[in-house]
Design a protein around this motif. Sequence first.
Motif, short mmCIF file in Angstrom:
data_model
loop_
_atom_site.label_atom_id
_atom_site.label_comp_id
_atom_site.label_asym_id
_atom_site.label_seq_id
_atom_site.Cartn_x
_atom_site.Cartn_y
_atom_site.Cartn_z
N VAL A 127 -3.52 0.24 -10.06
CA VAL A 127 -2.08 0.27 -10.35
C VAL A 127 -1.77 0.86 -11.72
O VAL A 127 -0.59 1.04 -12.06
N THR A 128 -2.79 1.20 -12.51
CA THR A 128 -2.53 1.75 -13.84
C THR A 128 -2.39 3.27 -13.77
O THR A 128 -3.07 3.94 -12.98
N THR A 129 -1.51 3.82 -14.61
CA THR A 129 -1.32 5.27 -14.63
C THR A 129 -2.58 5.99 -15.12
O THR A 129 -2.85 7.12 -14.69
N GLU A 130 -3.34 5.34 -16.01
CA GLU A 130 -4.56 5.98 -16.52
C GLU A 130 -5.57 6.20 -15.39
O GLU A 130 -6.15 7.29 -15.28
N TYR A 131 -5.78 5.18 -14.57
CA TYR A 131 -6.74 5.32 -13.48
C TYR A 131 -6.20 6.25 -12.40
O TYR A 131 -6.97 7.03 -11.80
N GLN A 132 -4.91 6.19 -12.13
CA GLN A 132 -4.31 7.08 -11.15
C GLN A 132 -4.46 8.54 -11.58
O GLN A 132 -4.66 9.43 -10.74
N ALA A 133 -4.38 8.80 -12.88
CA ALA A 133 -4.58 10.17 -13.40
C ALA A 133 -6.00 10.63 -13.14
O ALA A 133 -6.25 11.80 -12.83
N LYS A 134 -6.96 9.72 -13.28
CA LYS A 134 -8.37 10.07 -12.99
C LYS A 134 -8.56 10.37 -11.50
O LYS A 134 -9.30 11.29 -11.13
N ILE A 135 -7.89 9.57 -10.67
CA ILE A 135 -7.96 9.81 -9.23
C ILE A 135 -7.42 11.21 -8.91
O ILE A 135 -8.04 11.98 -8.16
N ALA A 136 -6.25 11.51 -9.48
CA ALA A 136 -5.63 12.82 -9.22
C ALA A 136 -6.51 13.96 -9.70
O ALA A 136 -6.68 14.97 -9.00
N GLU A 137 -7.11 13.79 -10.87
CA GLU A 137 -7.99 14.83 -11.41
C GLU A 137 -9.21 15.03 -10.51
O GLU A 137 -9.61 16.16 -10.21
N GLY A 138 -9.80 13.92 -10.06
CA GLY A 138 -10.98 14.02 -9.21
C GLY A 138 -10.68 14.69 -7.88
O GLY A 138 -11.43 15.57 -7.43
N GLU B 254 0.82 -1.21 0.00
CA GLU B 254 0.00 0.00 0.00
C GLU B 254 0.85 1.25 0.00
O GLU B 254 0.52 2.23 -0.69
N CYS B 255 1.95 1.26 0.76
CA CYS B 255 2.78 2.46 0.81
C CYS B 255 3.29 2.83 -0.58
O CYS B 255 3.37 4.01 -0.93
N GLU B 256 3.61 1.84 -1.40
CA GLU B 256 4.12 2.09 -2.75
C GLU B 256 3.02 2.63 -3.66
O GLU B 256 3.23 3.59 -4.41
N LEU B 257 1.85 2.01 -3.60
CA LEU B 257 0.74 2.47 -4.42
C LEU B 257 0.28 3.86 -4.01
O LEU B 257 0.00 4.72 -4.86
N ASN B 258 0.21 4.10 -2.71
CA ASN B 258 -0.18 5.42 -2.22
C ASN B 258 0.76 6.50 -2.74
O ASN B 258 0.32 7.60 -3.11
N LEU B 259 2.06 6.20 -2.76
CA LEU B 259 3.04 7.18 -3.21
C LEU B 259 2.89 7.46 -4.71
O LEU B 259 3.00 8.61 -5.14
N GLU B 260 2.62 6.43 -5.50
CA GLU B 260 2.41 6.63 -6.93
C GLU B 260 1.25 7.60 -7.17
O GLU B 260 1.35 8.53 -7.99
N ILE B 261 0.17 7.39 -6.46
CA ILE B 261 -1.01 8.26 -6.62
C ILE B 261 -0.72 9.66 -6.08
O ILE B 261 -1.13 10.66 -6.68
#
Length: 369
Positions: free
Chosen positions: A346-357, A205-212
């Motif tokens: 874990v995909t950059t596409e979905y992480q981008a949507k998270i960041a935008e939201g 989780e720490c790794e995924l959280n940091l990516e986002i």
Amino acid sequence: MKKIYMRIAALMLVLILSFSLVGCGGKDKDKKEDASSTEVVTTEATTEATTEVTTEAQPKVDEDGFTIVNEVVKTTDYVNVRLSPSTEGEIYQQLANDVTLDRIGYNDEWSKVIMDDNTCYIFSENLTVIADGDNKDDNKDDDDKNDDDGDNTSESDGNESKIIVIDAGHQLTPNLDEEPIGPGASEKKAKSSAGNTGVSTGIAECELNLEIALMLEAELTSRGYTVKMIRTTNEVDMSNAARAEYANGLDAAAFIRIHTNGSTDENASGCMTVCQTKNNPYNASIYSECKTLASNVLNELSAATGAKSEGVWETDTMSGINWCSVPVTIVEVGYMTNPSEEQMLVTTEYQAKIAEGIANGIDKFFGNK
């Protein structure tokens, strides 16, 4: 008769010469007395000035041998805050860089600072002075005055004047030592728990959280916000309270804590946000702001990703919220225990949507949308 006159004349000449010599001697004596007098005055003045300089140069020292000061300092690295000036002293908290503190004393190695009305100690080489404590309010007034000038309003009116602190939750190595759940609390929790693990990819989780979090940093920076990161690597050791104190020290406009959820039900899915209750014993005064921030972020996150909204969870069990004095919310962006949802996370596409939201929610919180 002529001889008598010559003797009288000679006698008068002797008398005249005698008076002249006496007059000259008197004048020389006066000069010496004047010089002596001047020398005494000069010496006294010099002594007085020297005494005055010596007195002013003497620093005041407290009962512990610390030079007394009143100044504002900031941390320049991750630091331990201890209850005694020793590397063996009990660690009260851990702080990240750029946390501002009031320093009241220092010696050759340690600085004496005030935290939560407690006297604590930090290794001095990890601090830098940013203001005289007596002048910090005056400096703030000057800054406010400058912001009122026509040429200096753009920064105060724009997003760059708003500091957003992002915390990528957890860390590579958990710290199960306990800390108070809130300021002055008797109840304690682990400083940093392990977090979840992806059921499909095995990602921590720490790794995924940091990516986002890094994706969100880029998005907010592009919108003009001033962004500060709690961590940019997984190899840190920071408690939840210390992360909150970091945001407090920056007087953050918003503190966003990124997490990914877990459940024993592998079908659990969706996103949620977390804030304290209105009766929170530690920071109920900022409940309304936190609830508004949590609601805006959740609504916009759900809209941007299409994820189901699980609502805003109000709880007083989160030490990373309880220690905050600035608007804060935990954002649970999805479930790592749901195989299909984790594969999206874990995909950059979905992480981008998270960041935008999340960024849209922050904009809405500040009334920019």
